[in-house]
Design an enzyme around this catalytic site. Structure first.
Site, mmCIF file in Angstrom:
data_model
loop_
_atom_site.group_PDB
_atom_site.id
_atom_site.type_symbol
_atom_site.label_atom_id
_atom_site.label_comp_id
_atom_site.label_asym_id
_atom_site.label_seq_id
_atom_site.Cartn_x
_atom_site.Cartn_y
_atom_site.Cartn_z
ATOM 1 N N ASP A 353 56.296 45.664 46.123
ATOM 2 C CA ASP A 353 57.253 46.125 47.122
ATOM 3 C C ASP A 353 58.156 47.195 46.512
ATOM 4 O O ASP A 353 58.010 47.566 45.353
ATOM 5 C CB ASP A 353 58.079 44.945 47.646
ATOM 6 C CG ASP A 353 58.888 44.296 46.539
ATOM 7 O OD1 ASP A 353 60.031 44.725 46.335
ATOM 8 O OD2 ASP A 353 58.388 43.363 45.877
ATOM 9 N N HIS A 675 47.954 43.948 44.499
ATOM 10 C CA HIS A 675 48.936 43.966 45.592
ATOM 11 C C HIS A 675 50.000 45.016 45.278
ATOM 12 O O HIS A 675 50.873 44.808 44.433
ATOM 13 C CB HIS A 675 49.572 42.587 45.745
ATOM 14 C CG HIS A 675 50.579 42.521 46.862
ATOM 15 N ND1 HIS A 675 50.215 42.434 48.185
ATOM 16 C CD2 HIS A 675 51.937 42.538 46.850
ATOM 17 C CE1 HIS A 675 51.303 42.401 48.944
ATOM 18 N NE2 HIS A 675 52.367 42.470 48.149
ATOM 19 N N ASP A 723 40.265 39.224 43.856
ATOM 20 C CA ASP A 723 40.747 40.602 43.726
ATOM 21 C C ASP A 723 40.940 41.179 45.122
ATOM 22 O O ASP A 723 40.089 41.894 45.634
ATOM 23 C CB ASP A 723 39.750 41.427 42.914
ATOM 24 C CG ASP A 723 40.211 42.870 42.697
ATOM 25 O OD1 ASP A 723 41.438 43.097 42.702
ATOM 26 O OD2 ASP A 723 39.345 43.746 42.538
ATOM 27 N N GLU A 732 49.236 40.365 42.575
ATOM 28 C CA GLU A 732 50.366 41.283 42.523
ATOM 29 C C GLU A 732 50.502 41.832 41.105
ATOM 30 O O GLU A 732 50.011 41.238 40.141
ATOM 31 C CB GLU A 732 51.650 40.549 42.920
ATOM 32 C CG GLU A 732 52.843 41.459 43.099
ATOM 33 C CD GLU A 732 54.067 40.721 43.624
ATOM 34 O OE1 GLU A 732 54.933 41.382 44.206
ATOM 35 O OE2 GLU A 732 54.140 39.493 43.452
#
Length: 962
Positions: A353, A675, A723, A732
């Protein structure tokens, strides 16, 4: 890393039918073969929207167990505003029923779609429903015409656009039931039976691999070189059932073979491992690739192609340039009313993020700085000097690793509030979808409350930075020390200000209610930097003094006591020698326990939880345990600890039961779909996969994301991995895992010995460079490859021959080079020189020559017209023959200036490679007389500003543009 509760699941009940219109192939009403639920997190009962995404202009928020999408008005088409879920499986010819609850703040019609999530976006079925302000249940049935496997390109979406005014649409209990294949079968490629490090074994160290077999007697193994010739053989050792993986295993020990080379494989019967090297070369490269991660993660600065390559370049994020709302003037969360704003530009984005978290940034910056400090005090810092990393500061006279760390340290200092406390984090007001490049992030940014943990993190790192920069930049060192002193005093005055564990909207909470370790760490750093008695008393009076927080689970952002021990053990500080020895002994004692654990494992991951499960970010914990072994070797010189470090590296680089290298870009089967919001190739083929050197979080028994819960229920700890970009609790990437990995990668590179074996034979002479695709300003050169039997051909210098002078214009790894920026109608001469892995150069090749084409476009004329919309364009091209001779065939070429991709073409055969578009004539329009013309066209995906191509050629000749 996010802190999320485990998801809870319930089966969707049969819904009532309320369908306004339905398009697509309808089912006949036959009974389902099985009631398999295909939607992930359709009830939103875990409090998150994952893996549901939203398009631009739509903000998802889970409220009251419903997903409510705030839709910005002013769109033209229903598909201009979307929410959806990717990776939904469909089986051709099978019946499906989709159902959902929905309502809107203002009544409006929406479309519910089943279809394809990538071009050409084929629709399987669509239902148009008229929403009211009252929640209702809708459903429809259909039979797909196409197959989309699990984790493939199937998609469910809701089209919410086409309205002038803003609106909010809420959905819940979204269900898709049907198909005959049970969910959970598509978790990626089947694991290998022989798992070895997919990258490299260092000469002079033990070399082990793992065989999965139910055989109860030793098996014969064979080691083959890159030519397939057997170079060693032996017998496996029966290991038995491995607890962490559940595999029945044998161990292959090929340590006796120590000849450097590439492309080795291990075989047992018909089973073969992925190839690997016996060499230190790739380990030495890994030290720099793992550190390069942090430049990619920088916030508030353009990431330039000259440092990362074109695929990874991006504009600066969060600088208050639309649609960003910026990090230059960030207020506190509205419920905090702190009364001020902070300029918190810079720093590293934490993970997948766009949040920046002090407690995670703290350990990350500390580990990057300690990589240098440990090398300076106990190892070799020469490999970490100025010019070693490809970053903008690489020629400023300061070690690049410190320049990179300073980008984060400066941010941490900015997070300090006027009262000396430090804000816990800054991130978006709501979660953004995937993919989302930072400069496109439209969310408002907010500061969370200050916390004691964040304040102590900043104090520790600022104190560490103060002593490191004291002789490099005294002004910065003084600034950092003053901030650290103020922060530590504020923390002591507010010793229990705990970060809100429920502050998890838009970013992870990172809450920690046990702060003795943070106090110990910060005191250790301040004492080591200042020598002051007050800090010394806090260190020696702590229950954690002398390594009491070291254990076999490892340390992380929530367990930072060992960081203080590392500093006290390696940096001179005035503590009694016996106390320093006791701290070092704690490392060797813990390291001995880790070695004992490694000896009992088939796949060597030194890491132990109380119940034997694996946690979120297990690979980061494993890497930190490797650093304990590394320091034990530093303190004692004992070979067993060095060997243990490399055993752990082998696990991370492929010797594990899922047959993945957990480091992107390293190995035959590395993780690709981590991620991350802009390394999102799995969701958008125009975006890249992760660059080399990025560590995946790895196996996690908790399965705390919907993809993991769907696919891996009941998995053994080391097999709880897939994956997949939306499996964020497994795959992540974060700054603190890569800081742990970079620390150990640097240590391993330092301890790997010579880079290459002795080689005194230069490579053979490469072939003459031959020019093709010659234009007015450039040409492509290709040549026959050089050979080198010992250390291999590493690269080629491309040499411009200018009279008697020679000038190297480029260094390339392949056998081609495209020269650009040349002058029209000019003769050029080039040669190439090969270089091998030992740095030896070949003789220069014969000289190749060519002449660039003349300007003027007298061969052809192109008229180009296009019409555009938000996500694409339609172009019409007229090609006129202005040459003196008719054409019997034609080939049109041009290069896109942006991200355009041809999706459909007519009146020619259209192909695209990268940005280069080629069209050849159809069977009926190849003959073009002098003065004649032909019309062609195409559709393309494109994003604004939809720039037009300019470099048109026909049959290799430049065209004028009409």
């Amino acid at each position: 890393m996010r802190s999320l509760p485990p998801p809870r699941w319930r089966r969707q009940a049969t819904a009532t039918l309320a369908v306004a219109a339905l398009t697509g192939a309808l089912a006949s009403g036959t009974a389902y073969a099985a009631d398999y639920e295909r939607i992930v997190n359709g009830t939103f009962s875990n409090g998150t929207a994952d893996p549901w995404w939203s398009s631009a202009g739509v903000t998802n928020r889970v409220t009251g167990g419903e997903l409510c999408a705030a839709v910005t008005g002013g769109t033209t088409n229903p598909w201009d505003a979307l929410i959806g879920q990717n990776g939904v499986p469909f089986e051709a010819g099978q019946s499906y029923r989709m159902s959902f609850d929905a309502y809107a703040t203002t009544p409006q019609s929406i479309n519910a779609n089943a279809g394809e999530g990538v071009s050409p976006y084929r629709t399987i079925a669509r239902s148009t429903v008229a929403l009211t302000t009252t929640k209702q249940t809708y459903s429809f049935t259909f039979t797909p015409e196409w197959d989309f496997p699990e984790l493939g390109n199937g998609q469910i979406s809701f089209q919410l656009g086409g309205n002038a005014a803003n609106n909010t649409i809420c959905v819940d209990n979204i269900s898709l039931v049907g198909g005959v294949k049970p969910p959970g079968g598509d978790t990626g490629p089947a694991p290998k039976k022989i798992n070895a490090d997919q990258v490299a074994y260092v000469p002079g160290l033990p070399k082990h691999a793992t065989l999965t077999t139910t055989a109860t007697t030793p098996q014969t193994w064979t080691l083959k070189n890159s030519a397939g010739t057997a170079v060693a053989t032996g017998q496996t050792t029966v290991k038995g059932v491995d607890a962490a993986s559940g595999d029945s295993t044998h161990i292959i020990d090929f340590s006796s073979y120590d000849t450097a080379g590439t492309g080795y494989t291990l075989s047992v019967g018909t089973d073969t491992s992925f190839p690997f090297d016996i060499s230190a070369d790739k380990i030495k490269k890994l030290r720099y690739d793992s550190l390069a991660f942090f430049y990619h993660q920088r916030s508030g600065i353009e990431i330039q192609s000259q440092y990362v390559g074109a695929a990874y370049a991006r504009p600066a994020g969060h600088l208050n340039v639309a649609p960003n709302q910026g990090d230059n003037n960030v207020p506190c969360r509205s419920d905090l009313a702190c009364g001020y704003t902070l300029d918190v530009r810079g720093g590293w984005y934490d993970a997948g993020d766009h949040g920046k978290y002090v407690v995670n940034g703290g350990i990350s910056a500390w580990q990057v700085l300690n990589t240098y400090e440990r090398a300076l005090k106990l190892g070799d810092a020469s490999a970490l000097g100025d010019g070693k990393l490809n970053i903008p500061e690489k020629a400023n006279g300061v070690p690049d690793i410190l320049d990179e760390a300073r980008w984060e340290v400066e941010f941490l200092l900015k997070m300090q509030a006027p009262d000396g406390m430090v804000h816990h984090k800054i991130h978006d007001a709501a979660w953004t979808g995937l993919p989302m490049l930072p400069h496109n992030d439209p969310q408002a940014r907010r500061l969370s409350a200050t916390s004691t943990a964040a304040t102590l993190n900043m104090a520790a790192v600022a104190a560490q930075a103060a002593r490191i920069w004291k002789t490099i930049d005294a002004t910065f060192a003084a600034k950092a020390q003053a901030a650290a002193v103020k922060a530590y005093a504020a923390a002591k005055a507010n010793p229990n200000k705990i970060a809100d564990p429920n502050d998890g909207t838009g970013g992870g909470s990172y809450s920690d209610d046990k702060l003795a370790d943070e106090f110990y760490w910060a005191a250790a750093e301040l004492f080591t930097t200042t020598g002051e008695a007050g800090y010394r008393s806090d260190v020696t009076g702590s229950a954690l003094y002398k390594g009491q927080s070291l254990n076999q689970r490892g340390f992380d952002w929530g367990s930072v006591g060992p960081l203080g021990d590392i500093t006290l053990a390696i940096v001179p500080n005035g503590l009694p020698a016996a106390d320093v020895a006791a701290i070092r002994q704690a490392f060797t004692t813990t390291a001995d326990g880790l070695l004992s654990q490694l000896g009992g494992m088939a796949y060597p991951a030194a890491y132990k939880t109380l119940d034997g499960t694996y946690e979120w970010g297990s690979n980061g914990l494993i890497a930190n345990n490797a650093s304990v072994l590394a320091l034990a070797h530093d303190f004692t010189g004992a070979a067993k600890y060095r060997e243990g470090v490399f055993e752990i590296l082998h696990y991370l680089l492929g010797r594990n039961p899922v047959s993945y290298s957990y480091v992107s870009g390293y190995g035959t089967q590395p993780v690709k779909n981590v991620h991350h919001r802009h390394w999102a190739n799995q969701l958008d083929p125009t975006l890249p996969t992760a660059p080399p050197g990025v560590l995946s979080g790895g196996p996690n028994s908790g399965l705390q994301d919907p993809i993991a819960a769907r696919l891996l229920t009941g998995c053994k700890p080391q097999k709880c991995f897939v994956d997949h970009i939306e499996a964020y609790s497994l795959n992540e990437v974060t700054v603190n895992w890569n800081s742990a990995f970079a620390w150990i990668a640097n240590w391993a590179a330092e301890k790997s010995g010579p880079t290459t074996p002795s080689d005194t034979t230069p490579p053979s002479t490469p072939g003459t460079p031959v020019a093709s695709d010659i234009t007015t300003t450039g040409a492509t050169l290709t040549w026959t490859a050089s050979t080198d039997a010992e250390s291999g051909v590493k690269d080629y210098d491309v040499v411009a021959v200018e009279g008697d002078a020679l000038r190297v214009v480029a260094t390339v790894t392949g056998t081609s080079y495209t020269a650009t920026g040349l002058r029209p109608n000019t003769a050029y001469r080039y040669a190439v020189v090969a270089r091998n892995g030992a740095g030896l150069r070949s003789a220069m090749s014969p000289i190749g020559s060519f002449t660039t084409k003349s300007e003027g476009g007298t061969y052809c004329k192109v008229t180009y017209k296009q019409s555009t919309w938000s996500t694409g364009l339609t172009a019409y091209i007229t090609i006129q023959n202005t040459s003196p001779s008719p054409w019997s065939s034609w080939t049109l070429k041009f290069t896109w200036p942006g991200d355009q991709k041809i999706t459909q073409g007519w009146s020619g055969n259209w192909t695209q490679s990268g940005k280069v578009v080629t069209a050849t004539n159809a069977a009926w329009n190849g003959n073009v007389p002098v003065g004649g013309s032909v019309q062609v066209g195409f559709n393309a995906s494109s994003t604004p500003p939809h720039a037009e191509p300019t470099d048109f050629t026909v049959n290799g000749q430049p065209c004028s543009k009409g």
